[in-house]
Design a protein around this motif. Structure first.
Motif, mmCIF file in Angstrom:
data_model
loop_
_atom_site.group_PDB
_atom_site.id
_atom_site.type_symbol
_atom_site.label_atom_id
_atom_site.label_comp_id
_atom_site.label_asym_id
_atom_site.label_seq_id
_atom_site.Cartn_x
_atom_site.Cartn_y
_atom_site.Cartn_z
ATOM 1 N N GLN A 159 40.205 46.536 41.185
ATOM 2 C CA GLN A 159 39.810 45.724 42.338
ATOM 3 C C GLN A 159 39.159 44.428 41.889
ATOM 4 O O GLN A 159 39.438 43.349 42.415
ATOM 5 N N ARG A 160 38.260 44.484 40.891
ATOM 6 C CA ARG A 160 37.589 43.280 40.396
ATOM 7 C C ARG A 160 38.596 42.305 39.800
ATOM 8 O O ARG A 160 38.487 41.093 39.990
ATOM 9 N N VAL A 161 39.578 42.852 39.069
ATOM 10 C CA VAL A 161 40.586 41.966 38.478
ATOM 11 C C VAL A 161 41.358 41.229 39.565
ATOM 12 O O VAL A 161 41.569 40.000 39.482
ATOM 13 N N MET A 162 41.781 41.962 40.622
ATOM 14 C CA MET A 162 42.643 41.359 41.654
ATOM 15 C C MET A 162 41.868 40.480 42.624
ATOM 16 O O MET A 162 42.393 39.483 43.118
ATOM 17 N N ASP A 163 40.629 40.834 42.908
ATOM 18 C CA ASP A 163 39.858 40.066 43.889
ATOM 19 C C ASP A 163 39.010 38.957 43.273
ATOM 20 O O ASP A 163 38.658 37.984 43.955
ATOM 21 N N SER A 175 37.639 52.126 53.079
ATOM 22 C CA SER A 175 38.173 52.020 54.440
ATOM 23 C C SER A 175 38.178 53.371 55.123
ATOM 24 O O SER A 175 38.920 54.271 54.712
ATOM 25 N N VAL A 176 37.356 53.503 56.161
ATOM 26 C CA VAL A 176 37.309 54.761 56.902
ATOM 27 C C VAL A 176 38.613 55.011 57.665
ATOM 28 O O VAL A 176 39.181 56.105 57.600
ATOM 29 N N ALA A 221 40.969 45.765 47.315
ATOM 30 C CA ALA A 221 40.440 46.997 47.893
ATOM 31 C C ALA A 221 41.567 47.940 48.291
ATOM 32 O O ALA A 221 41.479 49.164 48.105
ATOM 33 N N LEU A 222 42.679 47.366 48.869
ATOM 34 C CA LEU A 222 43.827 48.197 49.236
ATOM 35 C C LEU A 222 44.463 48.827 47.994
ATOM 36 O O LEU A 222 44.847 49.993 48.001
#
Length: 596
Positions: free
Chosen positions: A57-61, A172-173, A293-294
């Motif tokens: 997630q950190r890499v992509m965002d 994500s709930v 996140a996705l």
């Protein structure tokens, strides 16, 4: 006694309940420390694995949008270290779970073997030995993976599942709830196949037991099979039994294989639904979830279904193992009917007086084999027991050694009820040679010494000389150190009997039981043997069963038994003078020999 056969399915005496699962896990508890250490390692490995989606997630965002190459390389290096660490932990886990699993299997098989050695003759009289063997070998092997990897993986994955669901809700709930929509469908399918699986595996274990029983019987009787050219007929029986096992196995395995694809299918649908909704949100410009996140969530979703699949597999394995556990625990729980009575004492040194007082015995309820038998043998007496086949001759000598429990009456040795003393202390002071001259694999020396492990080589040789076995033993390639096969297949029937005779005599018993001891010995050898026995039997009480009546003429007492009763009793001369059953038997045998 009614005997189960290779073509008859066994019925369970006791049905399975959850207490037996608890009982199974009691074996696992003996390896508690190593098991806990393994679980802790696997939890640590699982926790490390959960870091990778966060790094993604950190890499992509962050790092990719900012063109931060150093950050990307740092995340890649961390991911590589995590993968190496988890691989090393997996290696330790495989080693430890293998040790745990095999340790549990050893304990379970050991307990089975100890119990089988304690079970009375009646247990072995009632079923094929192949059906007993399959329990201690095949059935125990079939639950080994359940007791090691299955437990560790299930506990680890249950804990991991808790953390995975937490991360999923964090990202994500709504998407997490969409993913979980497939669980009710999976649970419904598992409950549907549960009953069919258990019944199916019970049937498969029965068919496997039947097949194993026939294979064992065929191996033991291979000489007879070849002598009567029964190979084709036996192959047909084997094909039928093997076909029944294959049919039962194929019928139930489809339910096992149903769970894995079902989990995979539901996980694919759930993942696709999450992708579709998540991408729809992203394309719509909503800030509900980011691309990173996705991506992280979908990785967690794949990790979410892995433990579910493991739990379903464990459930499958448990249902399979239940059919084997039922048989294993049934064997362990088989009552030892012939055992030391409460407060039993050691049998004092035996002098040799034996008395039957109103003894009644039956193998099956209501079918008497001995009916109110009474006799007394004094110290040093030689009692010969004769009569037609099935009259109860072998039963009498088996009861003296307390291989079976009598229905009523008493058997006294030196005035002591044998039910009041320990079985080991009783049998250690007896020498028994049965009709089946069993020879164990090993040397001839070891086979003769089997009845007295403390005997010296000189003692062994002296016993062999007494029973006229020394000459044929010395004619073999390595004398007393000659290796013989299981059941003594290298030896003639007469040679096996002579070795068994030496084994019984080496124990130096005060009571000697000879059940058809000379049936396979040629006449010349028997004459030599009788000369040695006359000196050996002095001071010993002996019970002799023999069809050749010429060998028992000098006995102190001859008992003619038929239909469970002693019809005549006395010396050879006394019985011949009575002109009764014994004389008729003796004269018919004499007339038969005259015609030869």
């Amino acid at each position: 006694m009614a005997r189960n056969k290779y073509d008859v399915d066994e019925t369970l005496e006791t049905k399975f309940d959850m207490k037996q699962i608890k009982r199974l896990f009691s074996y696992v508890g003996r390896y508690r420390k190593k098991l806990i250490m393994t679980i802790m390692l696997m939890l640590f490995s699982s926790a490390l694995g959960m870091v990778i989606p966060v790094l993604m997630q950190r890499v992509m965002d962050i790092y990719i949008p900012n063109h931060d190459k150093k950050g990307i390389l740092l995340m890649a290096a961390l991911a590589a270290l995590i993968i190496l660490a988890t691989a090393y932990i997996l290696r330790i886990k495989i080693k430890w779970t293998s040790q745990i699993g095999q340790g549990i299997i050893h304990e379970l098989r050991r307990e089975l073997f100890i119990h089988l050695e304690e079970l009375p003759f009646s247990y072995y009289d009632s079923r094929p030995h192949g059906k007993i063997q399959v329990r201690i070998v095949n059935y125990v092997n079939n639950i080994s993976d359940l007791l090691s990897n299955g437990i560790v993986n299930t506990i680890t994955d249950c804990c991991s599942l808790f953390f995975i669901v937490g991360f999923m809700f964090y990202y994500s709930v709504p998407l997490t709830l969409i993913c979980m929509c497939g669980l009710p469908i999976l649970i419904a399918i598992v409950l549907f196949v549960k009953k069919k699986q258990r019944r199916g595996w019970q049937l498969a274990s029965n068919k496997q037991s039947n097949l194993n029983a026939y294979i064992a019987e065929s191996i033991n009787g291979v000489r007879v099979t070849q002598a009567f050219v029964r190979e084709d007929k036996n192959l047909g029986i084997f094909n039928n039994l093997s076909g029944s096992y294959r049919k039962a196995w194929m019928s139930v395995i489809k339910y096992n294989f149903m769970i894995g694809p079902t989990v995979q299918f539901i996980s694919i649908l759930a993942t696709a639904a999450v992708y579709w909704v998540g991408i729809h949100w992203i394309m719509g410009g909503n800030d509900i979830i980011s691309v990173g996140a996705l991506t992280a969530l979908t990785i967690y979703i794949s990790q979410f279904w892995n433990p579910i699949n493991t739990l379903a597999s464990f459930y499958n394995s448990l249902l399979t193992a239940i059919s084997y556990l039922e048989r294993i625990f049934e064997t362990i729980d088989e009552p030892v009917n012939v055992k030391d009575a409460p407060g039993a004492v050691e049998m004092p040194p035996i002098k040799g007086e034996v008395e039957f007082s109103h003894v009644v015995f039956s193998y099956e309820p209501g079918v008497r084999i001995l009916n109110d038998v009474n006799f007394k043998a004094n110290v040093g007496d030689s009692f010969a027991i004769v009569g037609p086949t099935g009259a109860g001759k072998s039963t009498i000598v088996n009861l003296i050694s307390r291989f079976y429990n009598i229905d009523s009456g008493k058997i006294l040795i030196d005035g002591i009820d044998i039910n009041s003393v320990t079985i080991k202390s009783l049998r250690k002071q007896m020498g028994v040679m049965m009709q089946d001259s069993f020879i164990f694999s090993g040397t001839i020396m070891d086979n003769i010494r089997y009845g007295n492990r403390e005997a010296s080589d000189e003692d062994v040789i002296r016993a062999a000389k007494t029973v006229c076995a020394h000459d044929f033993i010395m004619s073999m390639e390595n004398g007393y150190q000659t290796q013989v096969n299981e059941r003594g297949s290298r030896l003639s029937a007469g040679q096996r009997q002579l070795i068994s005779f030496a084994r019984a005599l080496l124990a130096d018993p005060k009571i000697l039981i000879l059940d058809e001891a000379t049936s396979s010995i040629d006449t010349e050898t028997e004459l030599l043997l009788q000369q040695g026995l006359q000196e050996l039997l002095k001071g010993r009480t002996s019970f002799i069963i023999a069809h050749r009546l010429s060998t028992i003429k000098s006995s102190s007492c001859i008992m003619y038994i038929d239909q469970g009763n002693i019809l005549e009793k006395g010396t050879h001369d006394e019985l011949m003078a009575k002109d009764g059953y014994y004389k008729e038997l003796y004269m018919s045998q004499y007339a038969f020999l005259e015609k030869m």
